[in-house]
Design a protein around this motif. Structure first.
Motif, PDB file in Angstrom:
ATOM      1  N   PHE A 290      -7.893  30.118  43.430  1.00 45.20           N
ATOM      2  CA  PHE A 290      -7.789  29.220  42.281  1.00 45.20           C
ATOM      3  C   PHE A 290      -8.374  27.865  42.661  1.00 45.20           C
ATOM      4  N   ASN A 351      -6.926  31.104  37.103  1.00 44.33           N
ATOM      5  CA  ASN A 351      -6.047  30.168  36.409  1.00 44.33           C
ATOM      6  C   ASN A 351      -6.671  29.860  35.051  1.00 44.33           C
ATOM      7  N   THR A 393      -1.418  31.969  34.923  1.00 42.42           N
ATOM      8  CA  THR A 393      -2.522  32.779  35.439  1.00 42.42           C
ATOM      9  C   THR A 393      -2.907  33.841  34.400  1.00 42.42           C
TER      10      THR A 393
END
Length: 639
Positions: A290, A351, A393
């Motif tokens: 991420f 994300n 997420t």
């Protein structure tokens, strides 16, 4: 007979409390436990055929560079060890342990030789030797049974996961950077295989699975097991690439143990160099870092982006948004659409940034994915699902050859409530998706219909136009002693120009340049353009009720204020402004001709559920109760 996972986990990790304490830093325990665990697993795997292999090596009718192929064909082993030593034999004596261990590792065949370098095994062994703990470490692991019978393959995967979590948690590193929780992987696998051609269950089918950020290879192994459960006759090939040496070493070892090819997992930076550039895959699973910073890959990425139709030619996101680059890479690694439903599918965890980030590169990649009809579905997962983060997420489902009913559509699934709390949290992971939840999400995906947790949309539903909105500049002409003096304060102005300037009373601002020239000509005076501009500015006074000002070319002037209005692609622009803007700012104008097309996926807005406000009577009663309580306390203090 297999032993429980928890027993083996505790048995291995007890090393930290009994041997490593006061020898190495506590946060580095995992750096020593993990490689010894891998070594013990590999030698237990080789143990049943070790005597026969050693005998075969002595009389092998092939050259050294073909020994691995020869042993593999004869004993069905992807690697071997030519040394008569193992941990049990080394532990039987307490002298020359370091040298014996080095000789033993040197006996491993080329397929696994780079594992020990990636683990930095011998430097760590030297640390233990200096601390007087190497013999104890060897003795400890020699006593643990990690054979297939004691610890089956999937149990070994769970064991690795636990050890990795413990190791990286002690370091303070986010475990999520190195592997993905099994419940998340199983959900991704369920969705990946939910929409596939009927040939998946046919005898002698072949499928390839790829992970460009393979970590410890957990995704690849879970996907392989799921396919084999669907079809015991299927042939599954695994392929991956991993940058982190420790994760690469564990992943490669686990793949080898479970029947993978020696080069199934390759070591390197996927963004800088695709080590599988020559091929595409049936399935891709990935959990890119991420917010991954791609600075170290920048030179290679930028060079490749300049090549038309390359994996990065669709845009370059911000330097901290490497996961969107991985989305672009993964789309290029999928098998193209072909006859009989052939094509590639992917599940990628990200994300929220790839959904709505407005940076130019991220937006252009998102636009390409949507307009190319590559996005099959996007699933919002519960928060607190991953070891290293509690943020929202999402799983992107990509498909190069969608089912006919799904072509041209994107399904959004809100699975944020499909979880149960964990009895004991692991880092930031406090929730898990149980089997019932996975089935419910898969049913929602399969149903492919609008509901409270599902929306069926088209790419145009995510499109918008960004339109620049400005406010016109409005001037009236003010002619008085003060403005005349300001108008004549110019190097080319003379006293004779005074009458020309004074004659502008009553003129509109837009008429000034023409009127000034005409008046000067009648007076027989020269009036340069610079003077005309200066006089026009001196006589101009902002007046919200005046006509909009224009320049000499007739283009409207603005007062310096501007904003950008986002207009959904599916709405008529004039109708939108008439309904949403003009009632509140009737003076603005907008540039429809230069509107910028973009795409965003506003997940929260699409699934927003308004909460009914509390009745005013209840709120008022609460306020009265609080006020009465405060008054009572005040009286008590006063008394």
């Amino acid at each position: 007979m297999s032993t429980s996972t928890a027993v083996v986990q505790d048995l291995i990790w007890n090393t930290a409390n009994t041997i490593l304490r006061n020898v190495v830093d506590e946060q580095a325990y995992g750096d020593y436990i993990l490689p010894f665990t891998v070594l013990r697993r590999l030698e237990c795997k080789l143990a049943p055929t070790k005597p026969e292999v050693l005998a075969a090596l002595k009389s092998a009718p092939v050259s050294d560079d073909l020994l691995e192929t020869y042993i593999g064909a004869r004993f069905d082993l992807p690697f071997y060890n030519s040394s008569p030593l193992d941990l049990v034999k080394i532990a039987s004596v307490d002298d020359n342990v370091y040298a014996s261990l080095e000789a033993y590792l040197d006996g491993f065949s080329p397929a696994v030789a780079d594992l020990w370098e990636s683990f930095k095994f011998m430097p760590k062994a030297r640390d233990l030797e200096v601390g007087g703990a190497l013999f104890q470490m060897v003795q400890h692991f020699a006593s643990i049974d990690l054979s297939d019978e004691a610890v089956p393959d999937m149990m070994m995967g769970d064991l690795f996961e636990d050890l990795m979590y413990r190791a990286f948690s002690r370091k303070g590193s986010g475990a999520g950077e190195f592997y993905t929780p099994r419940d998340a992987i199983r959900l991704m696998v369920d969705i990946l295989f939910e929409s596939d051609d009927t040939g998946l269950t046919n005898p002698h089918e072949i499928r390839s699975i790829y992970d460009p950020t393979a970590g410890t290879a957990g995704m690849l192994l879970v996907a392989k097991k799921a396919l084999e459960e669907l079809n015991p006759d299927i042939e599954v090939t695994l392929h991956g690439q991993e940058l982190m040496p420790g994760s690469y070493a564990i992943g490669k070892a686990d793949l080898l143990i479970q029947g993978g090819e020696p080069d199934a997992l390759r070591h390197g930076d996927t963004l800088a160099r695709d080590l599988y550039s020559e091929r595409t895959f049936d399935y891709v699973l990935a959990n890119p870092p991420f917010g991954g910073n791609w600075t170290r890959s920048k030179k290679a990425v930028v060079a490749e982006a300049a090549v038309p139709e390359s994996r990065f030619s669709h845009g370059l996101p911000g330097i901290k948004d490497g996961q969107t680059l991985f989305l672009s890479h993964i789309a290029h690694k999928l098998t193209p659409a072909g006859p009989n439903g052939a094509g590639g599918r992917a599940c990628v965890v990200t994300n929220g940034s790839p959904l709505f980030s407005d940076t130019a590169g991220t937006g252009s990649i998102r636009q390409w994915l949507l307009e190319s009809d590559l996005v099959d579905a996007i699933i919002a997962l519960p928060t607190s699902m991953f070891y290293g983060t509690q943020i929202a997420t999402f799983v992107w489902v990509l498909d190069t050859n969608k089912e006919p009913r799904r072509k041209g559509y994107i399904q959004l699934i809100d699975a944020t409530e499909n979880y149960e709390p964990m009895r004991k949290s692991m880092g930031d992971k406090r929730r898990e998706i149980a089997e019932d939840h996975r089935r419910q999400i898969a049913r929602t995906y399969h149903a492919f219909e609008d509901s409270e947790t599902s929306r069926i949309l088209t790419a145009k539903d995510f499109a918008y136009h960004d339109v620049v909105v400005t406010r016109p500049l409005r001037y009236r002409v003010e002619v008085n002693e003060q403005t005349i003096a300001a108008a004549l304060d110019h190097p080319t102005a003379t006293g004779e120009h005074r009458q020309v300037v004074a004659s502008m009373a009553g003129k509109l601002y837009n008429e000034l340049p023409t009127a000034l020239r005409a008046a000067a000509k009648r007076a027989g005076l020269k009036m340069p353009t610079a003077l005309i501009d200066h006089v026009s500015g001196a006589l101009a006074v902002v007046d919200p009720h005046a006509e909009p000002a224009v320049n000499r070319q007739g283009k409207a002037l603005t007062d310096g204020w501007s904003m950008t209005e986002r207009v959904p692609f599916t709405q008529d622009m004039d109708e939108h402004f008439g309904r949403e803007v003009l009632p509140f700012a009737p003076d603005v104008t907008w540039d429809a001709q230069n509107a910028r097309l973009g795409y965003e996926i506003p997940f929260a807005r699409i699934f927003f559920k308004p909460v009914e406000p509390r009745p005013l009577g209840e709120i008022d009663a609460d306020v009265q109760h609080v006020m009465a309580d405060l008054m009572r306390r005040f009286q008590e203090v006063k008394a």
